[in-house]
Design an enzyme around this catalytic site. Structure first.
Site, PDB file in Angstrom:
ATOM      1  N   GLU A 176       0.880  -1.167   0.000  1.00  0.00           N
ATOM      2  CA  GLU A 176       0.000   0.000   0.000  1.00  0.00           C
ATOM      3  C   GLU A 176       0.918   1.216   0.000  1.00  0.00           C
ATOM      4  OE1 GLU A 176      -3.508   2.403   2.418  1.00  0.00           O
ATOM      5  OE2 GLU A 176      -2.443   0.788   3.445  1.00  0.00           O
TER       6      GLU A 176
ATOM      7  N   ASP B 102      -2.257  12.334  -2.963  1.00  0.00           N
ATOM      8  CA  ASP B 102      -2.367  13.732  -3.355  1.00  0.00           C
ATOM      9  C   ASP B 102      -2.385  13.771  -4.885  1.00  0.00           C
ATOM     10  OD1 ASP B 102      -1.921  16.424  -4.038  1.00  0.00           O
ATOM     11  OD2 ASP B 102      -0.684  16.773  -2.268  1.00  0.00           O
TER      12      ASP B 102
END
Length: 226
Positions: free
Chosen positions: A50, A124
């Site tokens: 992840e 982001d």
């Protein structure tokens, strides 16, 4: 979060056996687990990453569902993944690790064909053009992932950013990569994998409270011509 609280978490991370915090030099000069993560976990089970794991909700959630795989959350912000590392210790999850490092170094941390699957959760989107090089699905990053993924390995992108969703879809199509599944609103449109719907991050819950749609793409980085 106050500086004292951060320092406390950094100190506690140092006591967790599931946290790995190499220096940049250690990574670049020959990271000891590259190609040998089996020695860290004590088994040869498949490895799932992840990237930008934040508090580690997906790392923990997936590890609980799949004890036969090893999960590694990667993030530079140790004070964030402290939560996931602590939960993994409390729940005695032997198939969980957290790696504090920059994602741009991922190909120095894992060997060719060492990783089975990668999740990128709520990165982001780096919307400004000058920030393109920092988008976690730009061509440079995709090539790094392709290098460490096993043949047929799976990529997953879950995001609240319609921009990131559209940017990635267009890029994948342009590069000839296989898009297995795409959904621009997973909670309104059926068909997404269970783990996409059943595991929710701290930030995802904030987005849902604001009514933002959550998007998801599953894709593979082998060329469609191969």
């Amino acid at each position: 979060m106050g500086s004292k609280n951060k320092l406390k978490r950094f100190k506690e991370n140092e006591t967790f056996s599931n946290v790995v915090q190499p220096t940049r030099d250690e990574v670049l000069q020959g990271f000891k687990y590259k190609g040998d993560w089996a020695s860290f976990f004590g088994n040869n089970n498949p490895i799932v990453l992840e990237l930008g794991c934040g508090k580690g909700e997906y790392t923990i959630g997936l590890a609980e569902r799949n004890p036969g795989k090893n999960y590694i959350g990667v993030d530079i912000k140790g004070a964030r993944f402290w939560r996931g590392a602590k939960i993994a210790v409390e729940k005695q999850l032997p198939n969980v690790a957290f790696l504090r490092t920059q994602i741009e170094l991922v190909d120095h941390l894992f060997a060719e064909n060492e990783v089975e699957e990668i999740w990128i959760t709520f990165p982001d989107p780096q919307i400004k053009y000058k920030r393109t090089k920092h988008r976690l699905t730009n061509p440079v990053f995709l090539e790094k992932y392709r290098h460490i993924l096993k043949k047929g390995g799976t990529m997953n992108l879950k995001t609240d950013s319609e921009f990131m969703h559209g940017y990635t879809l267009g890029l994948l199509q342009g590069l000839g990569y296989e898009i297995v599944y795409a959904n621009h609103d997973v909670y309104k449109n059926s068909g997404s994998p269970k783990e996409v719907l059943e595991i929710q991050t701290f930030y995802e819950n904030q987005y849902l409270e604001k009514g933002k749609p959550i998007t998801y793409i599953q894709f593979k980085l082998g060329s469609t011509d191969q």
